[in-house]
Design an enzyme around this catalytic site. Sequence first.
Site, PDB file in Angstrom:
ATOM      1  N   LYS A  11      41.446  49.042  46.112  1.00 33.68           N
ATOM      2  CA  LYS A  11      42.024  48.095  47.082  1.00 33.68           C
ATOM      3  C   LYS A  11      42.449  46.842  46.336  1.00 33.68           C
ATOM      4  O   LYS A  11      41.640  46.044  45.899  1.00 33.68           O
ATOM      5  CB  LYS A  11      41.032  47.703  48.181  1.00 33.68           C
ATOM      6  N   GLU A  14      31.816  41.182  39.513  1.00 37.48           N
ATOM      7  CA  GLU A  14      32.374  40.198  38.566  1.00 37.48           C
ATOM      8  C   GLU A  14      32.856  39.053  39.434  1.00 37.48           C
ATOM      9  O   GLU A  14      33.889  39.170  40.096  1.00 37.48           O
ATOM     10  CB  GLU A  14      33.559  40.788  37.787  1.00 37.48           C
ATOM     11  N   CYS A  29      38.851  33.333  36.028  1.00 34.94           N
ATOM     12  CA  CYS A  29      37.416  33.217  36.286  1.00 34.94           C
ATOM     13  C   CYS A  29      36.697  32.533  35.123  1.00 34.94           C
ATOM     14  O   CYS A  29      35.716  31.834  35.317  1.00 34.94           O
ATOM     15  CB  CYS A  29      36.828  34.595  36.540  1.00 34.94           C
ATOM     16  N   GLU A  36      33.823  25.875  41.898  1.00 39.46           N
ATOM     17  CA  GLU A  36      34.967  26.553  41.279  1.00 39.46           C
ATOM     18  C   GLU A  36      36.235  26.170  42.045  1.00 39.46           C
ATOM     19  O   GLU A  36      36.305  26.351  43.256  1.00 39.46           O
ATOM     20  CB  GLU A  36      34.774  28.075  41.326  1.00 39.46           C
TER      21      GLU A  36
HETATM   22  P1  NAD Z   1      38.213  37.047  46.994  1.00 38.54           P
HETATM   23  O1  NAD Z   1      36.744  37.208  46.909  1.00 38.54           O
HETATM   24  O2  NAD Z   1      38.753  36.265  48.127  1.00 38.54           O
HETATM   25  O3  NAD Z   1      38.946  38.468  47.070  1.00 38.54           O
HETATM   26  C1  NAD Z   1      38.711  39.478  46.128  1.00 38.54           C
HETATM   27  C2  NAD Z   1      38.914  40.827  46.791  1.00 38.54           C
HETATM   28  O4  NAD Z   1      37.952  40.979  47.825  1.00 38.54           O
HETATM   29  C3  NAD Z   1      40.290  40.975  47.440  1.00 38.54           C
HETATM   30  O5  NAD Z   1      40.736  42.300  47.275  1.00 38.54           O
HETATM   31  C4  NAD Z   1      40.007  40.682  48.902  1.00 38.54           C
HETATM   32  O6  NAD Z   1      40.904  41.293  49.787  1.00 38.54           O
HETATM   33  C5  NAD Z   1      38.609  41.255  49.061  1.00 38.54           C
HETATM   34  N1  NAD Z   1      37.870  40.607  50.155  1.00 38.54           N
HETATM   35  C6  NAD Z   1      37.997  39.324  50.585  1.00 38.54           C
HETATM   36  N2  NAD Z   1      37.173  39.112  51.626  1.00 38.54           N
HETATM   37  C7  NAD Z   1      36.512  40.271  51.859  1.00 38.54           C
HETATM   38  C8  NAD Z   1      35.531  40.676  52.799  1.00 38.54           C
HETATM   39  N3  NAD Z   1      35.059  39.850  53.735  1.00 38.54           N
HETATM   40  N4  NAD Z   1      35.050  41.947  52.718  1.00 38.54           N
HETATM   41  C9  NAD Z   1      35.520  42.789  51.784  1.00 38.54           C
HETATM   42  N5  NAD Z   1      36.467  42.475  50.894  1.00 38.54           N
HETATM   43  C10 NAD Z   1      36.954  41.226  50.908  1.00 38.54           C
HETATM   44  O7  NAD Z   1      38.678  36.464  45.590  1.00 38.54           O
HETATM   45  P2  NAD Z   1      40.149  36.073  45.146  1.00 38.54           P
HETATM   46  O8  NAD Z   1      40.510  34.784  45.814  1.00 38.54           O
HETATM   47  O9  NAD Z   1      41.049  37.233  45.300  1.00 38.54           O
HETATM   48  O10 NAD Z   1      39.965  35.844  43.574  1.00 38.54           O
HETATM   49  C11 NAD Z   1      39.472  34.661  43.055  1.00 38.54           C
HETATM   50  C12 NAD Z   1      38.010  34.804  42.691  1.00 38.54           C
HETATM   51  O11 NAD Z   1      37.840  35.922  41.812  1.00 38.54           O
HETATM   52  C13 NAD Z   1      37.492  33.597  41.919  1.00 38.54           C
HETATM   53  O12 NAD Z   1      36.228  33.249  42.410  1.00 38.54           O
HETATM   54  C14 NAD Z   1      37.384  34.127  40.498  1.00 38.54           C
HETATM   55  O13 NAD Z   1      36.460  33.451  39.691  1.00 38.54           O
HETATM   56  C15 NAD Z   1      37.012  35.544  40.728  1.00 38.54           C
HETATM   57  N6  NAD Z   1      37.311  36.370  39.530  1.00 38.54           N
HETATM   58  C16 NAD Z   1      36.256  36.791  38.774  1.00 38.54           C
HETATM   59  C17 NAD Z   1      36.493  37.531  37.622  1.00 38.54           C
HETATM   60  C18 NAD Z   1      35.358  38.024  36.751  1.00 38.54           C
HETATM   61  O14 NAD Z   1      35.602  38.900  35.924  1.00 38.54           O
HETATM   62  N7  NAD Z   1      34.144  37.521  36.905  1.00 38.54           N
HETATM   63  C19 NAD Z   1      37.809  37.839  37.260  1.00 38.54           C
HETATM   64  C20 NAD Z   1      38.857  37.395  38.061  1.00 38.54           C
HETATM   65  C21 NAD Z   1      38.583  36.654  39.213  1.00 38.54           C
END
Ligand code: NAD
Length: 499
Positions: free
Chosen positions: A192, A268, A303, A402
Amino acid sequence: MSDLRDLAYWRKQAATVSIRSQAYIDGRWADAADGATFETINPATGKALARVAACGAQDVDRAVAAARKAFQSGVWSDTPRSARKATLLRLSHLIETHREELALLETLDMGKPIAETLQYDIPEAGRTYAWYAEAIDKIYDEIAPTGPGVLATITREPLGVVAAVVPWNYPLLMASWKVAPALAAGNSVVLKPAEQSPLTALRLAELAEEAGIPAGVFNVVPGLGAAAGQALGRHPDVDCIAFTGSTATGKRFMEYSGQSNLKRVWLECGGKSPHIVFDDCPDLDRAAQAAAIGIFSNQGEICIAGSRLYVQSGIYDAFMEKLEAHAARMQPGDPLDPATAMGAIVDGAQLQRVMSYVKSGEDEGARLRAGGKRAHTDSGGFYMQPTIFECPTQSLTIVREEIFGPVLAVTRFESEEEAIRMANDSPYGLGSGLWTSNLSRAHRVSRKLQAGLVWVNCYMDSDVTVPFGGVKQSGSGRDKSLHALDKYTDLKTTWISLA
Ligand code: NAD
């Protein structure tokens, strides 16, 4: 090759690029069962690129059922590893062959500079499939040193159905860090992508089919987090969630797991990575450049962004001058221009969020040293200047939370102990960096930093051969390297009596 350096060339390609907008389930393209769609926009212009299938619980059910059926049939899970290797190598090759097209889709969908997608995101994604393809037929199982009369084997088994839920900041690469090892290990996968950036995942499905991955083994369900994401998290027949995204959503996946089938959850998550420059830094200019790139590249939407910078008193003024000069060279520009170093923020909501942190920095007493404003507002896109705040204390919101945007919080420190204490004073533990000429200090401080990754006299270096992930609320498990295979396999012990 000269075309690759030309904005006009990319604009022309963008006008005719073809876009897949349906879900890919069981080897077929389909609309969402209820016909729902969502809009994906170009962050550089604010204009719609496409309407994409918004999958819901019914679509997720179909994808998981197809993945399970394919897994049980053995069409992929029971093939010799050398055969899976050959297929994944073909996929890697196809990604490389379609590098320009994938880079363009990623840049249009997410707003990051074309130079980056072309030179880093897409080639690294391709390399990830090749690396796990090459690794998988070189891994042996074990025989335990039990007594005579028995043979105890320890074998690695695929889990079954792996669901990968990924963010928008490195759409194809983050997906590939999960999909490649999961498929190499013999699992079926449901991917997804984030709703802000679904396009390369859908193109990947097409290329996977062309490479020969059987129907049902790899499925893509675009959709909103609260619908498709949640349905995967709660699904009773998903064996594993491999998630990258925010810490808040990561916590939800642990709840979903507990409330459903106790599927394993690998996370992650977010970061607020400290980057420390000691007085004995071997090269101030290089460190200042790394600090600027460490927070402003990919518009700060990384991240592991070095978003907390700690600079020792003795070099503070000289360092800050150099930092400002490097930041000034990273002004935002059209992501399709190959000369652009910083593109557009992913969407209006994220830009608004970042701007609210700028306001909070000003309100709480931080000193704005550079940037702080939107840019290119007449484009309709979401651009922001690289922003530097000097922060008198650790308690400021912009030091603690963050931001996921091009905002750097700089704090001065006096001693090594103080730097370590401030660096570790965070719920996160993903990246970290330090600059010193003192070898003992480099070892001492890196051991004390609470982080999954430490860079010494460099920042954000990366390779598929090394594990990537965090401690504390930055997550669990590791992407990349052979260690990632631990996430997608179970150890089975088999006792065979020789009596
Ligand atoms: P997000 O948590 O909003 O979304 C990530 C994924 O989760 C998306 O596919 C989204 O549709 C899904 N999602 C969102 N809400 C959900 C829910 N209630 N139930 C199930 N799935 C859900 O994050 P984002 O805004 O897409 O990305 C930014 C974040 O990702 C930042 O916090 C960043 O640090 C983190 N990130 C971490 C790494 C790592 O390797 N640690 C790498 C890249 C990004």
